[in-house]
Scaffold this motif. Structure first.
Motif, PDB file in Angstrom:
ATOM      1  N   THR A   1       0.832  -1.210   0.000  1.00 15.41           N
ATOM      2  CA  THR A   1       0.000   0.000   0.000  1.00 15.41           C
ATOM      3  C   THR A   1       0.870   1.266   0.000  1.00 15.41           C
ATOM      4  O   THR A   1       0.444   2.311  -0.490  1.00 15.41           O
ATOM      5  CB  THR A   1      -0.941   0.033   1.217  1.00 15.41           C
TER       6      THR A   1
ATOM      7  N   ASN B   1       1.287   2.621  -3.449  1.00 16.37           N
ATOM      8  CA  ASN B   1       0.077   2.884  -4.240  1.00 16.37           C
ATOM      9  C   ASN B   1      -0.099   4.358  -4.606  1.00 16.37           C
ATOM     10  O   ASN B   1       0.119   5.254  -3.780  1.00 16.37           O
ATOM     11  CB  ASN B   1      -1.169   2.443  -3.473  1.00 16.37           C
ATOM     12  N   ALA B   2      -0.554   4.577  -5.849  1.00 13.72           N
ATOM     13  CA  ALA B   2      -0.947   5.903  -6.344  1.00 13.72           C
ATOM     14  C   ALA B   2       0.197   6.919  -6.302  1.00 13.72           C
ATOM     15  O   ALA B   2      -0.009   8.101  -6.034  1.00 13.72           O
ATOM     16  CB  ALA B   2      -2.153   6.431  -5.575  1.00 13.72           C
TER      17      ALA B   2
ATOM     18  N   GLU C   1       1.553  -3.491 -10.959  1.00 13.12           N
ATOM     19  CA  GLU C   1       0.942  -4.426 -10.004  1.00 13.12           C
ATOM     20  C   GLU C   1       0.907  -3.842  -8.597  1.00 13.12           C
ATOM     21  O   GLU C   1      -0.010  -4.125  -7.817  1.00 13.12           O
ATOM     22  CB  GLU C   1       1.703  -5.757 -10.009  1.00 13.12           C
TER      23      GLU C   1
ATOM     24  N   GLN D   1       0.356  -0.814  -8.004  1.00 13.60           N
ATOM     25  CA  GLN D   1      -0.522   0.344  -8.148  1.00 13.60           C
ATOM     26  C   GLN D   1       0.234   1.666  -8.152  1.00 13.60           C
ATOM     27  O   GLN D   1      -0.268   2.698  -7.726  1.00 13.60           O
ATOM     28  CB  GLN D   1      -1.619   0.341  -7.067  1.00 13.60           C
TER      29      GLN D   1
END
Length: 199
Positions: A104, A107-108, A134, A136
């Motif tokens: 996490t 992510n982004a 994958e 993110q």
């Protein structure tokens, strides 16, 4: 909005690594760009074992202290520029392992790559783009590839990074594109946080 904080991730830990040269070069260019706060992130400082957690960090917290420290560092950054060596047509094991030790936290956020070696680490970078998707992340199109002729000249002291015009041009294009993505994604993440607090 504060400037995005980005990490220059040194993707090799070998004693005789070349990675310090492109890492310092892109660090200096990113710092001079003006759109970022820049930090050097050396995988030597995070001696992660080969992945041995009971479950992926995508599905639960990690137990290892080094893993937790690594995840905290990744989480503190708004984007990543990785230096990439190519071993047998792929990225270094230590870099792939470091990617696997967080989820996490990636992510982004945008990812960019500075590759070096025979084909400028193009094959390793292509694999890392897939890994980034994958996880993110948003791998950007532009990258820097230090091809064999320049790589040999740099290794032999016949040239210096900062004096090779086409690499400087490539780095500028990459950093301009990276800045747009870093700011856009940081704004979106900040908006998500504000919305969650207001709910």
């Amino acid at each position: 909005m504060s400037r995005p904080r980005i990490g220059i991730v040194i993707g090799s830990t070998r004693k005789a690594r070349f990675a310090d040269k492109p890492a310092q070069w892109i660090f200096d260019l990113a710092a001079a760009h003006g759109d970022f706060e820049v930090e050097m992130v050396d995988l030597r400082d995070y001696p992660l074992p080969f992945f041995e957690e009971d479950r992926s960090p995508a599905w639960g917290p990690s137990e290892g202290e080094v893993a937790q420290a690594w995840q905290k560092k990744v989480a503190s950054l708004d984007g990543y520029i990785f230096t990439v060596a190519e071993y047998n047509r792929g990225p270094t094991a230590v870099l792939k392992n470091a990617l696997d030790y967080a989820y996490t936290e990636w992510n982004a956020k945008p990812a960019a790559f500075v590759g070096y070696g025979g084909v400028g680490a193009a094959r390793a970078v292509e694999q890392l783009r897939l890994h980034a998707v994958e996880l993110q992340m948003a791998p950007i199109r532009s990258g820097v590839h230090i091809l064999m002729a320049d790589f040999v000249a740099l290794m032999q002291g016949q040239a210096k990074l900062g004096e090779i015009a086409h690499l400087e041009d490539g780095a500028k294009a990459m950093l301009d594109q990276f800045a747009w993505w870093a700011k856009a994604l940081k704004a979106a993440r900040d908006a998500d946080v504000a919305q969650a607090k207001a709910a």
